[in-house]
Design an enzyme around this catalytic site. Structure first.
Site, mmCIF file in Angstrom:
data_model
loop_
_atom_site.group_PDB
_atom_site.id
_atom_site.type_symbol
_atom_site.label_atom_id
_atom_site.label_comp_id
_atom_site.label_asym_id
_atom_site.label_seq_id
_atom_site.Cartn_x
_atom_site.Cartn_y
_atom_site.Cartn_z
ATOM 1 N N ILE A 181 65.700 -6.791 -19.813
ATOM 2 C CA ILE A 181 66.110 -7.193 -18.661
ATOM 3 C C ILE A 181 65.237 -6.728 -17.907
ATOM 4 C CG2 ILE A 181 67.377 -5.147 -17.477
ATOM 5 C CD1 ILE A 181 68.507 -6.669 -15.386
ATOM 6 N N MET B 205 62.929 -6.499 -14.520
ATOM 7 C CA MET B 205 63.164 -5.605 -12.750
ATOM 8 C C MET B 205 62.146 -5.202 -13.250
ATOM 9 S SD MET B 205 66.327 -3.741 -12.293
ATOM 10 C CE MET B 205 68.241 -5.010 -12.865
ATOM 11 N N GLU C 268 74.632 1.290 -15.783
ATOM 12 C CA GLU C 268 73.398 2.070 -16.260
ATOM 13 C C GLU C 268 73.111 3.636 -16.030
ATOM 14 O OE1 GLU C 268 68.161 0.898 -15.732
ATOM 15 O OE2 GLU C 268 69.940 0.465 -14.640
ATOM 16 N N ARG D 279 64.990 31.563 -38.993
ATOM 17 C CA ARG D 279 63.602 31.756 -38.859
ATOM 18 C C ARG D 279 63.263 33.164 -38.330
ATOM 19 N NH1 ARG D 279 58.620 33.566 -38.766
ATOM 20 N NH2 ARG D 279 56.992 32.820 -37.569
#
Length: 382
Positions: free
Chosen positions: A123, A125, A239, A265
């Site tokens: 898309i 935009m 979205e 670690r």
């Protein structure tokens, strides 16, 4: 934190996605990063598995399954390790424009390829001088009677190189009169620019697009050519939830690999993770992550019920992107010097996370939306 959003069938689907990603996606991460683009083949393989636009009608090759949670699972399982494969953009950001707004003729023409992975979606935009302000779009489409003439340029377009079909936002009149146009690969005057070099998301083909007198047939207009702005606004909530889900999933993954690292670690004769500073940092991150998952799942439920507001979607996008930024930063710090090395995943997660507070609406724009929802708008002054 126990999540209650998913049912048994969703978890079965999750297992299938996880196995597929282990076989077809993750082995290619280095190759795709070097190429600056995922392969077309992975899109086709996703289509073969039925992972693309599952809501599409069976006559187009889809499953007729419109349950947002399945796309959430795809995002959760794939995005943390290969965020450049923008399957969420294809499925839940662009695909719904065709599914909900497209004519029957448009769906018959395009949906089979979209579902199979032969046609990748994008898309367009954003423009060089226009970001979050969609009202400032300068690309223009002129009605020529039997077609529209499209002129302008777009930038930062995700899936820009691979896309076979691009939904282009263009001004068709005054004010917020914007149309959405289906521009197909190979149309005369449609050119792709550079694959833009980026700080992160190295395998995402983010490109410039140019439109020089592109003749767009009338049958390639999505809906009312004057009302595209309103349509785009309606789809932004989904979205932002897809974005929020990816942000918190990546932060969760960063937390997991960091927990393993600090327990392996050793410094001063003991695991780094057993120091009070490490414990406190991990405890704080765990709390933020659980809060982010709770907010995201709440918004997903609201969305499933058709009740998600723009303000709540903005809250989710704002909070999860900010949490992701804080978490990956703390996780990199706990890796020490190793965290700065690209061979360690946390280095990549750190680089990838920086865009989250920018795309799909910046954190500043999200705060503006939320603030206006509270009635704190300059227009409310006496």
């Amino acid at each position: 934190m126990k999540r209650t959003l998913y049912d048994e069938e969703h978890e079965i689907f999750r297992n299938s996605v996880r196995k597929w990603a282990q076989a077809e996606v993750f082995p290619h991460i280095e190759e795709w990063r070097e190429a600056g683009c995922v392969s077309r083949e992975v899109w086709r393989k996703a289509g073969e598995q039925g992972f693309l636009c599952m809501y599409a009608d069976e006559k187009y090759g889809g499953l007729g399954l419109d349950d947002f949670r399945y796309d959430m699972i795809l995002c959760e399982e794939i995005n943390p390790r290969e965020p450049g494969f923008f399957i969420g953009l294809h499925n839940r950001i662009v695909g719904p424009y065709l599914h909900k707004l497209g004519s029957e003729e448009q769906r018959e023409r395009f949906m089979p390829g979209i579902v199979s992975g032969e046609t990748v979606l994008a898309i367009a935009m954003t423009e060089p001088g226009t970001g979050s302000d969609l009202g400032g779009v300068k690309t223009r489409a002129t009605d020529m009677g039997d077609h529209w003439l499209l002129n302008g340029s777009k930038t930062y377009i995700s899936n820009g190189l691979l896309a076979g079909l691009v939904v282009v936002a263009a001004r068709t009149g005054e004010g917020h009169e914007i149309g959405l146009f289906l521009v197909e690969e190979g149309m005369e005057g449609f050119e792709r620019g550079r694959n833009l070099k980026k700080m992160g998301l190295k395998s995402q083909d983010t490109a410039e697009l140019f439109f020089d007198n592109v003749k767009v047939p009338k049958e390639n207009v999505l809906g009312d050519p004057k009302r595209g702005f309103k349509t785009m606004m309606m789809n932004l909530a989904e979205e932002r939830i897809i974005g929020a889900l990816g942000f918190v999933a990546r932060a969760e993954y960063a937390f997991g690999i960091t927990k393993d690292y600090v327990m392996e670690r050793r410094a001063f004769g003991q695991p780094v993770g057993t120091f009070q500073n490490s414990r406190f940092k991990m405890a704080s991150m765990r709390t933020e992550l659980d809060a982010a998952w709770a907010l995201t799942d709440h918004c997903a439920r609201e969305h499933l019920a058709g009740e998600l507001s723009a303000e709540m979607a903005a809250e989710a996008k704002l909070y999860t992107s900010e949490v992701e930024g804080r978490v990956v930063d703390e996780c990199l710090q706990l890796h020490g010097g190793a965290g700065f090395m690209d061979e360690y995943e946390i280095s990549r997660l750190y680089s990838d996370a920086r865009i989250s507070r920018i795309y799909a609406g910046t954190s500043e724009i999200m705060r503006e939306i939320i603030g206006r929802g509270l009635g704190l708008d300059e227009r409310g002054r006496n």
